[in-house]
Structure formats: C-alpha cells, structure tokens
Design a protein around this motif. Structure first.
Motif, PDB file in Angstrom:
ATOM      1  N   GLU A 110      -6.151  -0.677   1.428  1.00 48.29           N
ATOM      2  CA  GLU A 110      -6.498   0.032   2.657  1.00 48.29           C
ATOM      3  C   GLU A 110      -5.550   1.204   2.909  1.00 48.29           C
ATOM      4  O   GLU A 110      -5.980   2.283   3.306  1.00 48.29           O
ATOM      5  CB  GLU A 110      -6.496  -0.914   3.855  1.00 48.29           C
ATOM      6  N   ASP A 111      -4.264   1.006   2.664  1.00 46.42           N
ATOM      7  CA  ASP A 111      -3.293   2.092   2.826  1.00 46.42           C
ATOM      8  C   ASP A 111      -3.621   3.258   1.895  1.00 46.42           C
ATOM      9  O   ASP A 111      -3.553   4.421   2.301  1.00 46.42           O
ATOM     10  CB  ASP A 111      -1.873   1.597   2.559  1.00 46.42           C
ATOM     11  N   ILE A 112      -3.988   2.946   0.663  1.00 49.35           N
ATOM     12  CA  ILE A 112      -4.345   3.993  -0.303  1.00 49.35           C
ATOM     13  C   ILE A 112      -5.568   4.759   0.160  1.00 49.35           C
ATOM     14  O   ILE A 112      -5.597   5.992   0.154  1.00 49.35           O
ATOM     15  CB  ILE A 112      -4.574   3.384  -1.704  1.00 49.35           C
ATOM     16  N   VAL A 113      -6.597   4.044   0.588  1.00 53.07           N
ATOM     17  CA  VAL A 113      -7.844   4.688   1.031  1.00 53.07           C
ATOM     18  C   VAL A 113      -7.594   5.545   2.265  1.00 53.07           C
ATOM     19  O   VAL A 113      -8.066   6.685   2.348  1.00 53.07           O
ATOM     20  CB  VAL A 113      -8.937   3.635   1.300  1.00 53.07           C
ATOM     21  N   LEU A 114      -6.852   5.026   3.219  1.00 51.81           N
ATOM     22  CA  LEU A 114      -6.574   5.800   4.428  1.00 51.81           C
ATOM     23  C   LEU A 114      -5.798   7.070   4.106  1.00 51.81           C
ATOM     24  O   LEU A 114      -6.056   8.120   4.689  1.00 51.81           O
ATOM     25  CB  LEU A 114      -5.808   4.949   5.451  1.00 51.81           C
ATOM     26  N   TYR A 115      -4.889   6.990   3.171  1.00 53.89           N
ATOM     27  CA  TYR A 115      -4.097   8.159   2.802  1.00 53.89           C
ATOM     28  C   TYR A 115      -4.936   9.174   2.010  1.00 53.89           C
ATOM     29  O   TYR A 115      -4.896  10.368   2.282  1.00 53.89           O
ATOM     30  CB  TYR A 115      -2.866   7.746   1.985  1.00 53.89           C
ATOM     31  N   GLU A 116      -5.716   8.690   1.022  1.00 50.13           N
ATOM     32  CA  GLU A 116      -6.450   9.588   0.138  1.00 50.13           C
ATOM     33  C   GLU A 116      -7.702  10.200   0.788  1.00 50.13           C
ATOM     34  O   GLU A 116      -7.949  11.387   0.643  1.00 50.13           O
ATOM     35  CB  GLU A 116      -6.897   8.839  -1.114  1.00 50.13           C
ATOM     36  N   LEU A 117      -8.487   9.378   1.451  1.00 45.13           N
ATOM     37  CA  LEU A 117      -9.782   9.839   1.941  1.00 45.13           C
ATOM     38  C   LEU A 117      -9.834  10.137   3.435  1.00 45.13           C
ATOM     39  O   LEU A 117     -10.562  11.014   3.867  1.00 45.13           O
ATOM     40  CB  LEU A 117     -10.876   8.811   1.605  1.00 45.13           C
TER      41      LEU A 117
END
Length: 120
Positions: A110-117
């Motif tokens: 979730e942290d990755i998705v929130l940061y990337e997208l």
C-alpha cells in the motif's frame, strides 16, 4: 454571445443568472485509492482538479486511477509473497505468523502504491 449558442438565464433577485450545468457523465465507483488521489488533486493540483471537474471526466479519471492502483497493489502483494515464500502451508501450520507476514506485506504494498500512483 452566450445566447447565440443557446444559453438561457433565470431571474434571481433582479439578476439574470446563466443556466449552467456540467456535462452528463457515468457514475463510477471510486475506491480508497481514487479518494486519496482526489484529495491530492484538491490540495496540490488545483488546476488539474478544476479542469477534470468542469470537463465532466473527473469520476472516470479517478475510477481509472483506482483500478490501476488496486491492480498494482495485488501484483506487489503476490510478488512479495513469492519472494518471502509465504505459502498456504504456513497458513495452515501457523495462521498467526501467516497473518503477521501478510499484514506486513499489504502495508508495504500500500505504501508503494500510494507513493507511485497516488502521489501522497
């Protein structure tokens, strides 16, 4: 000029107010990632938000972002499960450990998705 293009007015307290409406758009379900991106647009990309809103494509745009983010989240979770060798056997043998590891993976994804997208 407004009248030449078929514009109409209504009278309100002795003022002529143009009858303006937004174009019809489909109602799309917007999940948590779409809502996060909406908040980001409203706070940091106001011009983009206003352009999407007034052109009538905001919901469609947010729905696409939400779908992309959810698919990315699912792929990341599956990849991390394979890398860390979290299997159904672990789930059967030690459900508490499996839950702990899966919660950790989901939070990282979730942290990755929130940061990337979503740009949070």
């Amino acid at each position: 000029m407004f009248e030449q293009f078929g514009g109409t007015y209504h009278n309100e307290s002795n003022y002529l107010i143009p009858n303006l409406t937004l174009p019809k758009s489909e109602e799309n379900n917007i999940g948590i990632y779409g809502q996060h991106h909406l908040k980001y647009l409203q706070e940091y990309r106001k011009l983009t938000y206003i352009n999407l809103l007034t052109s009538g494509v905001l919901n469609e745009y947010l729905s696409k972002i939400d779908n992309q983010a959810y698919k990315r989240f699912s792929r990341i979770v599956e990849q991390m499960k394979q890398e860390q060798e979290i299997t159904e056997e672990l789930k059967e043998d030690n459900p508490i450990e499996w839950t702990r590891q899966m919660n950790c993976i989901r939070q990282q994804a979730e942290d990755i998705v929130l940061y990337e997208l979503i740009n949070i």
